[in-house]
Design a protein around this motif. Structure first.
Motif, PDB file in Angstrom:
ATOM      1  N   ALA A   1       2.171  -5.757   9.308  1.00  0.00           N
ATOM      2  CA  ALA A   1       2.405  -4.644   8.388  1.00  0.00           C
ATOM      3  C   ALA A   1       3.715  -3.959   8.749  1.00  0.00           C
ATOM      4  O   ALA A   1       3.993  -3.705   9.932  1.00  0.00           O
ATOM      5  CB  ALA A   1       1.251  -3.643   8.441  1.00  0.00           C
ATOM      6  N   ILE A   2       4.534  -3.676   7.737  1.00  0.00           N
ATOM      7  CA  ILE A   2       5.813  -2.994   7.938  1.00  0.00           C
ATOM      8  C   ILE A   2       5.859  -1.802   6.997  1.00  0.00           C
ATOM      9  O   ILE A   2       5.596  -1.929   5.797  1.00  0.00           O
ATOM     10  CB  ILE A   2       7.013  -3.930   7.653  1.00  0.00           C
ATOM     11  N   THR A   3       6.164  -0.631   7.533  1.00  0.00           N
ATOM     12  CA  THR A   3       6.214   0.596   6.746  1.00  0.00           C
ATOM     13  C   THR A   3       7.660   0.985   6.498  1.00  0.00           C
ATOM     14  O   THR A   3       8.498   0.925   7.406  1.00  0.00           O
ATOM     15  CB  THR A   3       5.474   1.733   7.456  1.00  0.00           C
ATOM     16  N   GLY A   4       7.950   1.390   5.258  1.00  0.00           N
ATOM     17  CA  GLY A   4       9.306   1.766   4.882  1.00  0.00           C
ATOM     18  C   GLY A   4       9.532   3.259   4.938  1.00  0.00           C
ATOM     19  O   GLY A   4       8.696   4.028   5.442  1.00  0.00           O
TER      20      GLY A   4
ATOM     21  N   ALA B   1      10.619   2.988  -6.073  1.00  0.00           N
ATOM     22  CA  ALA B   1      11.701   3.156  -5.095  1.00  0.00           C
ATOM     23  C   ALA B   1      11.196   2.917  -3.679  1.00  0.00           C
ATOM     24  O   ALA B   1      11.883   2.299  -2.856  1.00  0.00           O
ATOM     25  CB  ALA B   1      12.295   4.554  -5.229  1.00  0.00           C
ATOM     26  N   ALA B   2       9.973   3.399  -3.377  1.00  0.00           N
ATOM     27  CA  ALA B   2       9.411   3.179  -2.041  1.00  0.00           C
ATOM     28  C   ALA B   2       9.165   1.700  -1.789  1.00  0.00           C
ATOM     29  O   ALA B   2       9.385   1.183  -0.683  1.00  0.00           O
ATOM     30  CB  ALA B   2       8.114   3.964  -1.893  1.00  0.00           C
ATOM     31  N   LYS B   3       8.734   0.997  -2.825  1.00  0.00           N
ATOM     32  CA  LYS B   3       8.500  -0.447  -2.710  1.00  0.00           C
ATOM     33  C   LYS B   3       9.796  -1.179  -2.427  1.00  0.00           C
ATOM     34  O   LYS B   3       9.866  -2.074  -1.578  1.00  0.00           O
ATOM     35  CB  LYS B   3       7.872  -0.947  -4.015  1.00  0.00           C
TER      36      LYS B   3
ATOM     37  N   GLU C   1       0.860  -1.180   0.000  1.00  0.00           N
ATOM     38  CA  GLU C   1       0.000   0.000   0.000  1.00  0.00           C
ATOM     39  C   GLU C   1       0.902   1.237   0.000  1.00  0.00           C
ATOM     40  O   GLU C   1       2.008   1.209   0.561  1.00  0.00           O
ATOM     41  CB  GLU C   1      -0.914   0.009   1.225  1.00  0.00           C
ATOM     42  N   PHE C   2       0.426   2.316  -0.631  1.00  0.00           N
ATOM     43  CA  PHE C   2       1.247   3.515  -0.779  1.00  0.00           C
ATOM     44  C   PHE C   2       0.508   4.742  -0.254  1.00  0.00           C
ATOM     45  O   PHE C   2      -0.714   4.858  -0.383  1.00  0.00           O
ATOM     46  CB  PHE C   2       1.607   3.746  -2.259  1.00  0.00           C
TER      47      PHE C   2
ATOM     48  N   ALA D   1       5.781   3.334   1.252  1.00  0.00           N
ATOM     49  CA  ALA D   1       5.144   2.043   0.998  1.00  0.00           C
ATOM     50  C   ALA D   1       5.029   1.243   2.286  1.00  0.00           C
ATOM     51  O   ALA D   1       5.915   1.283   3.151  1.00  0.00           O
ATOM     52  CB  ALA D   1       5.940   1.248  -0.031  1.00  0.00           C
ATOM     53  N   THR D   2       3.943   0.525   2.411  1.00  0.00           N
ATOM     54  CA  THR D   2       3.724  -0.398   3.528  1.00  0.00           C
ATOM     55  C   THR D   2       3.532  -1.798   2.966  1.00  0.00           C
ATOM     56  O   THR D   2       2.701  -2.004   2.077  1.00  0.00           O
ATOM     57  CB  THR D   2       2.487  -0.003   4.350  1.00  0.00           C
TER      58      THR D   2
END
Length: 985
Positions: free
Chosen positions: A476-479, A487-489, A448-449, A462-463
């Motif tokens: 759930a882990i958020t970056g 890039a976020a992924k 998810e973004f 991104a999560t």
């Protein structure tokens, strides 16, 4: 330095066995140097099928699967580049979709076209099981790609182009429809279409049925030998019935109009000038360079100007450039690979960020024509990557499509070349690595973004959501933030991989991430399932399976793991984990192989006896000892304690054995007690005086037996040390010593500790128990034969009768020895312990046909799948021999035996089925429970199925009875050792 010509040092002998003359003649017509011995040798390498490679790997130094795969990958990129360039002139419009459809259609046409090029299959070196068998289309297509890749490596691009032109001419027939699935997706945007699949039949006869249904309820049905073929048929019917205009659009392609350079834009013109000078391009290339620097947003806002110049955006050129650059990158990687010759090589497509970096270095964005709205938002990484690819396509086309850009690349642009063709295969990106890790753990992953900031400076976060369908739980882990979604992924994927690596194969601590605890519970659930990946996880050290040979370490790890799993404990979890730990122990414990080797050696000695007089006391003693060893491993007796055993010794061996000193309170398993009894017998059998047994240590328990020993005492000690991991028998000064070390179950054990401890306790082996019964009968026949041969009889008639009796017992003993030999296997340490199933089963079926009676037919396996199973050929042959022999005996009135196979995520499944009366439920129950199997066959021992089960357990496999309307059906599950290739139509 070695070259591609050095790949096969001993090509001459192999070429005599598999002539490549048809391939040489076909390539001669394309201009290949077929008179060059080096080229002919290298071509022989490209024409090696995997079955031949695995059977002859020892005799093919320098040839690796990595090189073969690399050549095929390179050939594929060349064909796509050639298709993109040839098709470009016929594609109009700004969208790359039509060009992409054309390229995909040519790729999909390759297998069928290659299969019609008979010279490929006729020149291919195949394994013995494939001789005379037709090769699947997909395999022939892969061989064709290898040939093309080899031509590219050897700079024979003119020949490669002629081969590719033949494929393109066939694929561009007027009635050819492009990829109908993609076309339908584009045509049915208002009512999207979904596909449902149904599979029927075995692997080699599988048929797929597909129903294509849109949101309006309209549907069509397709069928084919693969999912892809069935989906294409269903989509083609849907287009013909509901979207006929789409078919017309796909088949009626008009040539693209000539374009002119866009004038009046200073930075744009200056960039065109700079690229033209750097690459020494002719003036005719300027319109293409101009097109490469036009974004679709500009063409949308300047439609009149674009149309007047006959121009379009750079999207189509970007697609062409992606294929041009992919070939350059792959060529650099493969040329290095044919020198280094890696065992495996995975060439992964370069990511957009490599092209974005090259674009930024070349300073191309200043010359890019962007629409006003897009200018405010700025140049995204995707736009920059497409820009560089489009410019390289313009350069390539402007140079009249050279073999490679590398030979004429400007020195000033060398840094950009290092970015796009580094010469080494890049590592998998973080997202792909995480997808593979999640797939191995049977976890579902979704992203998810969220974005923040102004549109032209948006930051994406991104999560990653990892979900376990088995547990009904998710984490759930958020970056961290990044400038784009991709890039976020990648960033959040890297974060998740770091969390997974933080505990490695160990146990999470109390402060560890929730994901580590979820993964641990997920691993436990997978291992407790019906088909756990024990072999793969043991090799990779997951969930403590690699610790099974170190009991203390295993129980320590299990105790720490239980803190995280105690709340998930259940009897099913404990039972499943116990079975998995036991399978891991069978895989890693090779000690019992020494006993099997002793059995085979003894059986061979018995079968070699020519007359009763050769049956000496030494051989009889070996039979007795083997009987004791196998009875020990098959015994189902309760635990006892050392004091009770000492009491029995005092009763049964009062005048031969005395236990001196204190007797500690120690519990003994059945096998440990048998080892102590055997050690005592080693002394007492040779001693005329009193032997003594003394406890000289408690932890571990150490008992020393003193007295004269046998001449081969070291060999006897080694055999008895192999019956259980917890006991070691060794010669000692004046006698024999036995050490017994078994860790205790911790207080309040959790599910993992209980499972690990249970797996360390050997179960009675029904196969060993049955072998012990047969050995006991052999021992009786040996005694009777020796007694009859040595008895002195007064009359000649009595003497002849005694001799006949001796020979009769010897013959019965040898018959039993032959039956045991047929069900006993010891892996050859020098042989490959993996089997390429396809060729092996075909060859086995051919050999079986020569042995079957006329009343029994055989359906032979035929499949294009490639898979290697973790078992040696002798053992697999024995397994199939037993199952097929049972089938033949069951079908006294005639029938059919069917051998087929398939692969799933974890294992290969070999199916053996017959048309006989079937087997009783009592046989299946006995096999599952380990009880004695009652045979109804004349002279049968009931040992065959037990031997199959035992051999499979040794390699981590399973024998599974499958319900069937008629006859008997067995599934032999075998762990895989290599990647599997699917079939293709």
């Amino acid at each position: 330095m070695s070259t591609p010509y050095d790949l096969w040092p001993d090509i001459a002998a192999s070429r005599r066995r598999f002539p490549i003359d048809p391939a040489l003649e076909a390539l001669r017509q394309c201009g290949a140097p077929v008179g060059d011995n080096g080229f002919v040798d290298a071509l022989g390498v490209a024409l090696i099928h995997t079955s031949y490679f695995y059977e002859n790997a020892r005799h093919l130094p320098g040839v690796t699967r990595g090189v073969l795969d690399a050549l095929a990958r390179l050939g594929g990129t060349f064909l796509q580049r050639h298709a993109a360039v040839k098709t470009l002139a016929w594609v109009s419009g700004n969208k790359p979709g039509p060009l992409s459809w054309e390229i995909a259609h040519i790729a999909s046409a390759l297998p069928a076209w290659a299969a019609r090029q008979s010279w490929i299959a006729e020149s291919t070196a195949v394994g013995r099981g494939l001789v005379g068998e037709p090769l699947p289309n997909r395999v022939v297509a892969d061989l064709f790609r290898r040939i093309v890749g080899l031509l590219c490596v050897l700079d024979r691009y003119d020949c490669a182009k002629r081969l590719a032109d033949g494929l393109l001419a066939d694929a561009r027939r007027v009635d050819a429809v492009l990829n109908p699935v993609t076309a339908l997706q584009a045509a049915a945007k208002a009512a999207p279409v979904t596909y449902t699949y149904k599979r029927e039949g075995l692997d080699h006869q599988a048929t797929y049925h597909v129903v294509a249904t849109d949101t309006r309820g309209r549907s069509t049905i397709g069928a084919g030998r693969s999912k892809k073929a069935a989906a294409h048929e269903a989509a083609r019917k849907f287009l013909q019935r509901y979207y006929p205009a789409a078919i017309a659009t796909m088949t009626a392609v008009q040539p693209a109009t000539l374009a002119r350079e866009m004038r009046g834009y200073r930075d744009h013109t200056w960039t065109v000038d700079r690229i033209q000078r750097a690459f020494a391009l002719p003036p005719a290339a300027r319109p293409l360079l101009s097109q490469a620097l036009i974004h679709s947003s500009w063409t949308y806002e300047h439609q009149f100007e674009t149309t007047r110049a006959g121009q379009r955006s750079n999207q189509v050129l970007g697609l062409v450039g992606s294929h041009v650059l992919e070939h350059e990158y792959t060529l650099a990687v493969v040329r290095r690979a044919v020198v280094e010759r890696p065992d495996t090589l995975l060439v992964v497509t370069l990511p957009n960020d490599a092209y974005e970096r090259a674009c930024q270095w070349a300073d191309l964005t200043n010359g890019l024509l962007l629409g006003a709205g897009q200018s405010v938002m700025g140049t995204s990484p995707e736009i920059a990557a497409n820009l560089f690819q489009a410019v390289m396509a313009a350069v390539y086309l402007g140079k009249r499509c050279p073999a490679t850009l590398a030979s004429d690349w400007p020195p000033a642009w060398r840094p950009a070349w290092q970015m796009i063709a580094p010469g080494r295969a890049r590592n998998l990106d973080n997202t792909t690595r995480l997808q593979r890790a999640a797939s191995g753990l049977r976890l579902e992953i979704a992203y998810e973004f969220e974005s923040s900031g102004p549109d032209h400076q948006a930051v994406f976060v991104a999560t990653a959501l990892l979900t376990s369908p088995l547990l009904g739980d998710s984490v759930a882990i958020t970056g961290e933030g990044a400038s784009g979604k991709t890039a976020a992924k990648h960033k959040v994927s890297r974060h998740v991989l770091d969390i997974l690596a933080s505990s490695g194969s160990g146990t999470p601590d109390e402060g560890s991430h929730a994901l580590n605890r979820l993964v641990l519970a997920q691993q436990a659930s997978i291992l407790a399932s019906d088909n756990p990946p024990v072999s793969a996880w043991t090799a990779s050290g997951q969930f403590g399976l690699d610790l099974i040979q170190s009991p203390d370490e295993l129980l320590d790890w299990a105790g720490r793991t239980d803190r995280h799993l105690r709340e998930r404990s259940s009897p099913q979890l404990v039972a499943g984990l116990t079975n998995s730990f036991r399978r891991a122990r069978n895989l890693g414990d090779t000690r019992e192989q020494a006993i099997d080797a002793e059995l085979l050696d003894t059986l061979n000695a018995i079968r070699a006896i020519g007359e009763p007089a050769e049956l000496n006391r030494t051989l009889a003693d070996r039979i007795v000892r083997l009987c004791q060893l196998f009875r020990c491993m098959g015994a189902d007796e309760p635990d006892t304690d050392l004091a009770h055993l000492a009491g029995e010794w005092n009763i049964f061996h009062r005048d031969q054995l005395a236990l001196t000193g204190p007797v500690p309170a120690v519990t003994l398993a059945a096998r440990e007690r048998a080892v102590l009894d055997a050690a005592a017998n080693m002394i007492m059998l040779r001693s005329g005086a009193l032997a003594t047994a003394t406890v000289v240590g408690e932890r571990p328990l150490r008992v020393r037996f003193t007295g004269p020993t046998e001449p081969d005492i070291a060999h006897a000690c080694a055999l008895w040390s192999a019956v259980t991991w917890s006991a070691v028998v060794r010669p000692a000064p004046g006698g024999v010593e036995v050490d017994i070390a078994r860790p205790a179950l911790p207080l309040n054990p959790g599910p993992v500790s209980r499972a690990a401890f249970a797996a360390l306790h050997p179960r009675p082996d029904p196969f060993r128990r049955r072998v012990a019964d047969v050995l006991h009968d052999m021992k009786n026949h040996a005694s009777a034969s020796r007694q009859a041969a040595s008895t002195v009889v007064a009359t000649p008639a009595g003497h002849h009768e005694q001799q006949a009796d001796a020979y009769r017992h010897l013959e019965r003993m040898q018959r039993l020895a032959l039956s045991l030999t047929a069900v006993t296997s010891v892996p050859d340490a020098a042989a490959r312990c993996d089997v390429d199933l396809g060729p092996f089963l075909r060859q086995y079926a051919r050999d079986l046909l020569t042995r079957l009676p006329d009343r029994v037919g055989l359906d032979t396996p035929a499949t294009g799948t490639t898979a290697r199973a973790a078992i040696d050929e002798r053992s697999l042959g024995l397994i199939l021999d037993n199952l097929t022999a049972n089938a033949v005996e069951a079908m006294a009135g005639g029938g059919h035996i069917r051998i087929a196979w398939n692969v799933d995520e974890e294992s290969a499944i070999v199916e053996v089925a017959d048309d006989g009366p079937g087997i009783g439920a009592d046989v299946v129950t006995a096999l599952d429970s380990g009880a004695r199997i009652r045979t109804t066959k004349q002279g049968g021992s009931g040992i065959g199925l037990l031997s199959v089960q035992s051999l499979l357990q040794r390699v981590g496999g399973q024998l599974v009875w499958m319900p069937s309307p008629a006859g008997t059906k067995w599934h032999v599950r075998l762990p895989l050792t290599a990647a599997t290739e699917g079939t293709d139509e």
